[in-house]
Structure formats: structure tokens, C-alpha cells
Design a protein around this motif. Structure first.
Motif, PDB file in Angstrom:
ATOM      1  N   TRP A  79      59.098  63.059  34.048  1.00  0.00           N
ATOM      2  CA  TRP A  79      60.402  63.180  34.684  1.00  0.00           C
ATOM      3  C   TRP A  79      60.621  64.530  35.341  1.00  0.00           C
ATOM      4  O   TRP A  79      61.349  64.647  36.320  1.00  0.00           O
ATOM      5  CB  TRP A  79      61.525  62.847  33.718  1.00  0.00           C
ATOM      6  N   GLY A  99      61.213  64.510  39.296  1.00  0.00           N
ATOM      7  CA  GLY A  99      62.478  65.050  39.788  1.00  0.00           C
ATOM      8  C   GLY A  99      62.261  66.115  40.833  1.00  0.00           C
ATOM      9  O   GLY A  99      62.978  66.183  41.834  1.00  0.00           O
ATOM     10  N   ASN A 145      60.854  64.478  44.174  1.00  0.00           N
ATOM     11  CA  ASN A 145      61.833  63.668  44.892  1.00  0.00           C
ATOM     12  C   ASN A 145      62.997  64.493  45.418  1.00  0.00           C
ATOM     13  O   ASN A 145      63.922  63.950  46.014  1.00  0.00           O
ATOM     14  CB  ASN A 145      62.378  62.561  43.972  1.00  0.00           C
ATOM     15  N   GLN A 152      65.336  66.011  43.723  1.00  0.00           N
ATOM     16  CA  GLN A 152      66.576  65.750  43.000  1.00  0.00           C
ATOM     17  C   GLN A 152      67.128  67.049  42.423  1.00  0.00           C
ATOM     18  O   GLN A 152      67.199  67.235  41.226  1.00  0.00           O
ATOM     19  CB  GLN A 152      66.334  64.721  41.900  1.00  0.00           C
ATOM     20  N   SER A 182      70.304  68.595  42.942  1.00  0.00           N
ATOM     21  CA  SER A 182      71.680  68.627  43.421  1.00  0.00           C
ATOM     22  C   SER A 182      72.362  69.931  43.041  1.00  0.00           C
ATOM     23  O   SER A 182      72.124  70.490  41.977  1.00  0.00           O
ATOM     24  CB  SER A 182      72.462  67.456  42.820  1.00  0.00           C
ATOM     25  N   SER A 197      78.336  67.671  36.463  1.00  0.00           N
ATOM     26  CA  SER A 197      77.972  67.721  35.052  1.00  0.00           C
ATOM     27  C   SER A 197      77.810  69.173  34.634  1.00  0.00           C
ATOM     28  O   SER A 197      76.720  69.718  34.631  1.00  0.00           O
ATOM     29  CB  SER A 197      76.659  66.959  34.822  1.00  0.00           C
ATOM     30  N   ILE A 238      71.866  70.940  37.561  1.00  0.00           N
ATOM     31  CA  ILE A 238      71.014  69.753  37.649  1.00  0.00           C
ATOM     32  C   ILE A 238      71.654  68.608  36.874  1.00  0.00           C
ATOM     33  O   ILE A 238      71.244  68.285  35.754  1.00  0.00           O
ATOM     34  CB  ILE A 238      69.598  70.042  37.096  1.00  0.00           C
ATOM     35  N   GLU A 264      71.231  65.587  37.233  1.00  0.00           N
ATOM     36  CA  GLU A 264      70.275  64.493  37.042  1.00  0.00           C
ATOM     37  C   GLU A 264      69.625  64.527  35.667  1.00  0.00           C
ATOM     38  O   GLU A 264      68.978  63.559  35.249  1.00  0.00           O
ATOM     39  CB  GLU A 264      69.177  64.559  38.122  1.00  0.00           C
ATOM     40  N   ASN A 279      71.135  64.641  32.840  1.00  0.00           N
ATOM     41  CA  ASN A 279      72.061  64.183  31.802  1.00  0.00           C
ATOM     42  C   ASN A 279      71.382  63.359  30.721  1.00  0.00           C
ATOM     43  O   ASN A 279      71.648  63.525  29.532  1.00  0.00           O
ATOM     44  CB  ASN A 279      73.195  63.357  32.413  1.00  0.00           C
ATOM     45  N   LYS A 299      68.119  63.209  30.172  1.00  0.00           N
ATOM     46  CA  LYS A 299      66.784  63.719  29.882  1.00  0.00           C
ATOM     47  C   LYS A 299      66.795  64.966  28.998  1.00  0.00           C
ATOM     48  O   LYS A 299      65.813  65.281  28.334  1.00  0.00           O
ATOM     49  CB  LYS A 299      66.049  64.068  31.185  1.00  0.00           C
TER      50      LYS A 299
END
Length: 237
Positions: free
Chosen positions: A143, A147, A150, A152, A154, A159, A188, A190, A192, A194
Motif C-alpha cells: 500500500w 499510494g 498512484n 495519492q 492529497s 482527516s 495523507i 488516504e 485512514n 492503513k
């Protein structure tokens, strides 16, 4: 006046002594009282001095005080960790209330010297720096690299708990013996599902950024080792 004969005096003295004898009932009563006192002392000793250590520790952990205007607080555990690295020191505030399970495990490992000499074995810019047991390097490899590839990354603050400079550990293997630590270097959200966040950097952000800037290979492994020298626990920063 008639003189009393010696023999009469002796008989009279024996009669007086006989009248001062302690009755059997009084003796029994006294013995019972002594036994009750001894039993009470023995019970008190057992209660205060022969309790199991675990029970005593639990009582200390649950001890409450009503100082500071009546606020109730549990017995304090260390609330801060100073991560001493080969680049400098990073001070982290631990989230004892919101993440007690992970804080407890982290504190236990620190006290055992678990992190001494370990490396930050993966560094991804604008993502995180990762350290801990290298034998569990693959636990989060899928992951983390996915991440990154890709894009990812943000910058949203939807969050807050996964904003920059948060301390966490992977959710991938909750029962694993190893323990990895991540310090995020960007917001990050994304992560959440992980990452378990259990602390926040409050001092030494520049050290985190310096580690983030080290040269890495194609697998995001630092070309020059960055070591966790030691982790010191504190009650105050």
C-alpha cells in the motif's frame, strides 16, 4: 486486747488470698480477645502487604485525584517520547487517551530497547519516513508504494489525524511481533484505513524534513543509513 496466735494469722491470710482468685470465665474471655486481635492484625497484613504485584499495579493505574478544580486524572504514564536519530532528536507527544493500546505497546517496546540501532528503512518525500524492524519491511510495502506511484498525496485536511508530522504504525498485521513506526511528512487522508496514529511530532519537525530529503534508491531506501539511536520516555516535553 487479746493477742492473735500465729497459727490463726496464717489461716486468716490464706482466706484473704483465696478471695482474689481470677475466675475461669475471665481467663477465657481475655484469651478470646487476644485471639481476635491477632486475627485482625493478620488479616490487615495480608490485605496490604501480600497482594499480587499485578493487582497493586492495576490499583496504581486506576488511582484518581481531584486536584486542579476537581478534575479526575488517572495515574500518569509517560506522555512524550524523544526519538534520538543520527540526524537529531524528534519529540513526540503520545495520544494516551485516543490510542491507549498502541501507546502501551510502543512504551513497552521502548523500555525494552526494541528500537535501538534500527534504521529508517523507507523514505518517501511528501509521504512519510518509516522505521522499525526490517524483517517486517514487506508488511506495508504494497500500500505504501502503490499510494506513492498512484500520486495519492492529497493536501486536503479532511482527516486531521493523518496530517503532517503524525506518528503511527501499520494496520496490516495487528498481531505481528514486529512494530513499524511511520512519521507522515504531508497530510495523507488516504491512510485512514492503513495507519494507526498514536502520536504527533511537537519538536524536531526540521529533523523529520532532513530525513525526508536524504537520497534514496528506486525502492525508497536511504543510500546513507539514518539510525534510531535510542528512544527516551518523558512525562514532560
Amino acid at each position: 486486747m487479746a493477742r492473735i496466735k500465729p497459727q490463726a494469722l496464717l489461716i486468716q491470710s490464706k482466706k484473704k488470698k483465696g478471695s482474689t482468685r481470677v475466675s475461669l470465665a475471665t481467663i477465657i474471655t481475655c484469651n478470646i480477645l487476644v485471639i481476635l486481635v491477632l486475627l485482625s492484625l493478620y488479616a490487615t497484613y495480608n490485605h496490604f502487604y501480600k497482594r499480587p504485584t499485578s493487582q497493586l499495579g492495576e490499583e496504581l493505574m486506576n488511582t484518581e485525584n481531584t486536584k486542579d478544580g476537581g478534575a479526575v486524572k488517572k495515574f500518569d504514564l509517560p506522555g512524550y517520547a524523544i526519538i534520538e536519530t543520527s540526524k537529531g532528536s524528534i519529540t513526540v507527544e503520545l495520544h494516551k487517551d485516543s490510542s491507549p493500546e498502541f501507546v502501551d505497546k510502543f512504551l513497552d517496546l521502548c523500555q525494552k530497547g526494541y528500537f535501538k540501532g534500527m534504521l529508517f528503512h523507507r523514505v518517501i518525500k511528501h509521504f512519510f519516513i518509516q522505521g522499525g524492524d526490517p524483517h517486517y519491511l514487506r508488511a506495508a510495502e504494497g500500500w505504501t508504494l502503490q499510494g506513492k506511484s498512484n500520486g495519492q498525496l492529497s493536501t486536503s485536511l479532511n482527516s486531521p489525524k493523518h496530517e503532517a508530522f503524525m506518528l503511527g504504525t501499520s494496520k496490516t498485521k495487528p498481531n505481528a511481533k514486529g512494530f513499524e513506526i511511520f512519521i507522515t511528512t504531508a497530510p495523507i487522508p488516504e491512510l485512514n484505513d492503513k495507519l494507526n496514529v498514536f502520536g504527533q511530532v511537537i519538536k524536531g519537525e526540521e529533523i523529520v524534513q532532513e530525513i525526508e530529503e536524504v537520497d534514496t534508491d528506486e525502492h525508497y531506501r536511504p543510500k546513507s543509513p539514518v539510525e534510531i539511536v535510542n528512544i527516551t520516555l518523558k512525562h514532560e516535553p
